[in-house]
Design an enzyme around this catalytic site. Structure first.
Site, mmCIF file in Angstrom:
data_model
loop_
_atom_site.group_PDB
_atom_site.id
_atom_site.type_symbol
_atom_site.label_atom_id
_atom_site.label_comp_id
_atom_site.label_asym_id
_atom_site.label_seq_id
_atom_site.Cartn_x
_atom_site.Cartn_y
_atom_site.Cartn_z
ATOM 1 N N LYS A 185 3.908 -2.565 -22.273
ATOM 2 C CA LYS A 185 2.520 -2.109 -22.181
ATOM 3 C C LYS A 185 2.576 -0.833 -21.336
ATOM 4 O O LYS A 185 2.929 -0.887 -20.147
ATOM 5 C CB LYS A 185 1.671 -3.180 -21.499
ATOM 6 C CG LYS A 185 0.192 -2.922 -21.562
ATOM 7 C CD LYS A 185 -0.351 -2.586 -20.208
ATOM 8 C CE LYS A 185 -1.839 -2.270 -20.256
ATOM 9 N NZ LYS A 185 -2.251 -1.515 -19.091
ATOM 10 N N SER A 243 -0.233 -4.656 -8.774
ATOM 11 C CA SER A 243 -1.028 -5.179 -7.666
ATOM 12 C C SER A 243 -1.153 -6.702 -7.733
ATOM 13 O O SER A 243 -0.944 -7.309 -8.797
ATOM 14 C CB SER A 243 -2.429 -4.574 -7.742
ATOM 15 O OG SER A 243 -3.003 -4.927 -8.984
ATOM 16 N N GLY A 246 -3.913 -7.608 -10.339
ATOM 17 C CA GLY A 246 -3.452 -7.539 -11.734
ATOM 18 C C GLY A 246 -2.443 -8.641 -12.023
ATOM 19 O O GLY A 246 -2.513 -9.301 -13.071
ATOM 20 N N GLU A 266 6.083 -9.040 -9.727
ATOM 21 C CA GLU A 266 6.451 -8.494 -8.415
ATOM 22 C C GLU A 266 5.222 -7.741 -7.957
ATOM 23 O O GLU A 266 4.799 -6.791 -8.603
ATOM 24 C CB GLU A 266 7.635 -7.523 -8.539
ATOM 25 C CG GLU A 266 8.897 -8.158 -9.054
ATOM 26 C CD GLU A 266 9.621 -8.985 -8.023
ATOM 27 O OE1 GLU A 266 9.518 -8.663 -6.824
ATOM 28 O OE2 GLU A 266 10.283 -9.955 -8.413
ATOM 29 N N CYS A 303 5.861 -0.659 -2.592
ATOM 30 C CA CYS A 303 5.554 -2.062 -2.285
ATOM 31 C C CYS A 303 6.293 -2.512 -1.029
ATOM 32 O O CYS A 303 5.988 -3.570 -0.484
ATOM 33 C CB CYS A 303 5.946 -2.938 -3.462
ATOM 34 S SG CYS A 303 7.616 -2.629 -3.998
ATOM 35 N N GLU A 396 -2.032 -5.710 2.407
ATOM 36 C CA GLU A 396 -1.425 -4.457 1.962
ATOM 37 C C GLU A 396 -2.470 -3.363 1.759
ATOM 38 O O GLU A 396 -3.508 -3.591 1.140
ATOM 39 C CB GLU A 396 -0.699 -4.659 0.616
ATOM 40 C CG GLU A 396 -0.058 -3.368 0.112
ATOM 41 C CD GLU A 396 0.400 -3.426 -1.361
ATOM 42 O OE1 GLU A 396 -0.338 -3.950 -2.203
ATOM 43 O OE2 GLU A 396 1.504 -2.942 -1.635
HETATM 44 P P1 NAP Z 1 -1.817 -2.287 -11.130
HETATM 45 O O1 NAP Z 1 -3.076 -1.541 -10.968
HETATM 46 O O2 NAP Z 1 -1.836 -3.748 -10.880
HETATM 47 O O3 NAP Z 1 -1.291 -1.958 -12.609
HETATM 48 C C1 NAP Z 1 -0.094 -2.503 -13.173
HETATM 49 C C2 NAP Z 1 -0.316 -2.763 -14.663
HETATM 50 O O4 NAP Z 1 -1.095 -3.944 -14.808
HETATM 51 C C3 NAP Z 1 -1.072 -1.685 -15.391
HETATM 52 O O5 NAP Z 1 -0.586 -1.587 -16.708
HETATM 53 C C4 NAP Z 1 -2.498 -2.206 -15.367
HETATM 54 O O6 NAP Z 1 -3.267 -1.680 -16.421
HETATM 55 C C5 NAP Z 1 -2.279 -3.695 -15.546
HETATM 56 N N1 NAP Z 1 -3.357 -4.469 -14.949
HETATM 57 C C6 NAP Z 1 -3.827 -4.389 -13.666
HETATM 58 N N2 NAP Z 1 -4.806 -5.274 -13.463
HETATM 59 C C7 NAP Z 1 -4.966 -5.937 -14.633
HETATM 60 C C8 NAP Z 1 -5.828 -6.998 -15.050
HETATM 61 N N3 NAP Z 1 -6.723 -7.570 -14.239
HETATM 62 N N4 NAP Z 1 -5.722 -7.436 -16.326
HETATM 63 C C9 NAP Z 1 -4.824 -6.862 -17.173
HETATM 64 N N5 NAP Z 1 -3.984 -5.856 -16.836
HETATM 65 C C10 NAP Z 1 -4.048 -5.412 -15.584
HETATM 66 O O7 NAP Z 1 -0.691 -1.710 -10.139
HETATM 67 P P2 NAP Z 1 -0.289 -0.192 -9.898
HETATM 68 O O8 NAP Z 1 -1.418 0.559 -9.338
HETATM 69 O O9 NAP Z 1 0.310 0.309 -11.130
HETATM 70 O O10 NAP Z 1 0.845 -0.315 -8.779
HETATM 71 C C11 NAP Z 1 0.532 -0.438 -7.423
HETATM 72 C C12 NAP Z 1 0.812 -1.845 -6.935
HETATM 73 O O11 NAP Z 1 2.070 -2.274 -7.411
HETATM 74 C C13 NAP Z 1 0.894 -1.967 -5.412
HETATM 75 O O12 NAP Z 1 0.225 -3.125 -4.978
HETATM 76 C C14 NAP Z 1 2.377 -2.090 -5.141
HETATM 77 O O13 NAP Z 1 2.686 -2.737 -3.948
HETATM 78 C C15 NAP Z 1 2.834 -2.832 -6.354
HETATM 79 N N6 NAP Z 1 4.241 -2.606 -6.646
HETATM 80 C C16 NAP Z 1 5.109 -3.651 -6.512
HETATM 81 C C17 NAP Z 1 6.458 -3.450 -6.722
HETATM 82 C C18 NAP Z 1 7.422 -4.589 -6.560
HETATM 83 O O14 NAP Z 1 8.581 -4.459 -6.958
HETATM 84 N N7 NAP Z 1 7.037 -5.703 -6.015
HETATM 85 C C19 NAP Z 1 6.936 -2.193 -7.095
HETATM 86 C C20 NAP Z 1 6.027 -1.168 -7.255
HETATM 87 C C21 NAP Z 1 4.670 -1.394 -7.035
HETATM 88 P P3 NAP Z 1 -4.750 -1.123 -16.087
HETATM 89 O O15 NAP Z 1 -4.575 -0.015 -15.098
HETATM 90 O O16 NAP Z 1 -5.247 -0.681 -17.417
HETATM 91 O O17 NAP Z 1 -5.545 -2.273 -15.530
#
Ligand code: NAP
Length: 514
Positions: A185, A243, A246, A266, A303, A396
């Site tokens: 995706k 996040s 998500g 993650e 993260c 966070e």
């Molecule tokens: P995000 O906003 O959660 O987006 C990640 C993916 O999930 C996107 O494709 C997003 O699409 C989709 N998504 C988000 N919420 C959704 C929902 N309710 N339903 C369906 N799809 C959903 O995260 P991000 O802004 O890309 O990344 C930042 C976060 O990632 C931070 O919290 C960071 O700590 C974490 N992170 C973790 C790691 C790790 O290895 N643990 C590494 C890097 C980043 P849409 O935008 O269209 O919703």
């Protein structure tokens, strides 16, 4: 390469242009809309991509190890060959500096080559043979087990690693190494980067002659689309990086399936840092500089960002805080990944500042440039007792922000460690003596995090065999697995045990005379 905005379904660009639901990417450094209208995938696109993946699975299972290795190698070569056009688009879509993107490209191709090497020999399959003994009473059956790919895998990448945790990132390539077809995706914040990478992977599939359904990329930004994708009955596993909101939404969607499947998310973490008294006394200034650097790496959008620091009230803690103040003042504000993340950062800072007992003690001197979605570094302090009334203080904040919690004693630090939820990392700064007299802290953290760093900082993850990038919920949804490093392949495998099979009908890796 001219961007089409279409999906890649089993090697073919797909989708109807000028769909009413199309969307564009924004350049966060100036707010301008970037070239390219990207389509929103619908149920028919999901069905086509999953059906092709399901069809490809059997052939991938039986492809020679060298073919899969060559395939991964061809992806790494394709990324190198895409040259600056890939980096230029990633830079425009994320605001990340070119130097950072060059480094991330190196990490991405390096990890692809790690999996290419891994898949060329079959050690990852962990074959185990217990030969039968018909003479034993009762007769001992012949039992042999090894790992296989799990089936079609869906990947959701994060916005902060447009190369290393995206279309051709660890999730995708570790799944390929386990011989699983992948449906990605695309991240809606960097859809053009995703399209360029999808083109590279599709060309590699064709070059090696693998089935077309080995890879598909679907564009889209509606949450409904992501949900439908993970609920497709023929999807066998999902990897998500992003996040907590998500990840949790997708986790719930997966568990609502008639047949639940493994879901590896993650998510975020605030990665507490414990400053023990001996270390503060010896190295307050040095630790402060390393901390400020770590908080600001990648504009704090990692993260593993150290979002919480704990120290015991003392002159050394004051020296640490004063060194933090002077380091932070010189850090220039920088553009965040996209306007949405910038807004969340600003909101989170506003929330922190409204909490009684939380004080901002350091901020970049330079103001952020208007319209450039820039974040200035902010460091806050509070007495640890503030958590009793405002537990959000230690959640966070995605960006260059961190809170120093003042403790009255190391016992208070231990109590804090005992109360923690799951985190990706925890860090301890200490002398050897500090560590020996606080082994309980280490034991407490072992239950709470996936990686404990001593006298270093949690940002900057080494991609290697011993790396564990995971942790108990809410850092991830399954604390046994890592999403970075060699071991990440095991998320996409399942053991199969063969009992009593004739030698010639066993998979070659399980034959006695392999
Ligand atoms: P995000 O906003 O959660 O987006 C990640 C993916 O999930 C996107 O494709 C997003 O699409 C989709 N998504 C988000 N919420 C959704 C929902 N309710 N339903 C369906 N799809 C959903 O995260 P991000 O802004 O890309 O990344 C930042 C976060 O990632 C931070 O919290 C960071 O700590 C974490 N992170 C973790 C790691 C790790 O290895 N643990 C590494 C890097 C980043 P849409 O935008 O269209 O919703």
């Amino acid at each position: 390469m001219a961007l089409t905005g279409k999906h890649f379904i089993a090697g073919k660009r797909s989708g109807v242009e000028n769909s009413a639901d199309s969307f564009s990417a924004t350049n966060p450094s100036n707010g301008e809309t970037l070239e390219g209208e990207f389509l929103e995938a619908g149920q028919s696109d999901i069905d086509a991509a999953v059906a092709a993946a399901d069809e490809a699975f059997d052939e991938l299972q039986t492809a020679s190890s060298d073919r899969i290795g060559d395939f991964l190698e061809a992806i790494a070569e394709g990324i190198d060959a895409a040259g600056d056009s890939l980096l230029d688009r990633a830079h425009a879509e994320t605001g990340l500096p070119m130097g950072r993107l060059q480094g991330e490209r190196g990490r991405t191709t390096n990890q692809i080559r790690i999996f290419a090497n891994m898949t060329r020999n079959d050690d990852w399959r962990q074959p185990r043979i217990d030969a039968g003994d018909p003479e034993r009473k009762p007769p001992k059956p012949d039992v042999r087990t090894m790992l296989f790919g799990v089936g079609p895998v869906v990947v959701f990448g994060a916005s902060n690693f447009p190369l290393a945790i995206s279309v051709a990132g660890t999730d995708t390539v570790s799944a390929f190494a386990a011989r699983c077809p992948v449906i990605v995706k695309a991240h809606p914040a960097h859809p053009g980067t995703c399209e360029i990478l999808a083109e590279v992977i599709s060309a590699a599939v064709e070059k090696i002659g693998l089935p077309a359904g080995t890879f598909s990329l679907l564009q889209g930004k509606s949450n409904e689309f992501g949900k439908s994708l993970v609920q497709h009955p023929d999807v066998a596993a999902v990897a998500f990086t992003g996040s907590l909101g998500g990840g949790r939404a997708m986790f719930d969607a997966v568990n609502a399936r008639e047949i639940p499947i493994p879901f590896y998310a993650e998510m975020g973490s605030s990665n507490p840092v414990f400053l023990l008294p001996g270390a503060l006394k010896q190295r307050a200034q040095e630790i402060a500089q390393g901390y400020v650097q770590s908080v600001n790496l990648g504009v704090g959008q990692f993260c593993t960002n150290p979002g919480i620091v704990l120290g015991v009230e003392s002159d050394s803690l004051e020296q640490f805080l004063s060194a933090v103040k002077s380091s932070v003042s010189g850090v220039p504000p920088a553009t965040m990944l996209h306007p949405g993340i910038h807004k969340s950062f600003q909101d989170a800072q506003g929330n922190l500042e409204s909490i009684n007992g939380v004080e901002r003690i350091a901020r970049s001197d330079q103001p952020p440039v208007d319209g450039a979605h820039q974040a200035a570094c902010n460091i806050y302090e509070a007495d640890i007792s503030v958590l009793q009334s405002s537990s959000e203080v230690h959640e966070e904040v995605f960006g260059p922000s961190s809170v120093v919690l003042r403790c009255q004693s190391t016992e208070q630090m231990l109590a804090y460690a005992a109360s923690l939820d799951g985190h990706l990392t925890a860090t301890i700064h200490g002398t050897e003596e500090d560590l020996n007299s606080n082994l309980k802290l280490v034991r407490l953290l072992q239950r709470k995090v996936g990686r404990i760093v001593f006298n270093g900082f949690p940002t900057g993850i080494e991609v290697c065999n011993a790396m564990h990038h995971g942790g108990p919920y809410p850092a991830t949804t399954h604390s046994f697995y890592t999403s970075i490093g060699h071991q990440s392949i095991y998320r996409f495998t399942k053991p199969v045990c063969f009992q009593g099979f004739p030698e010639k009908c066993l998979p070659p890796q399980l034959r006695s005379e392999a």
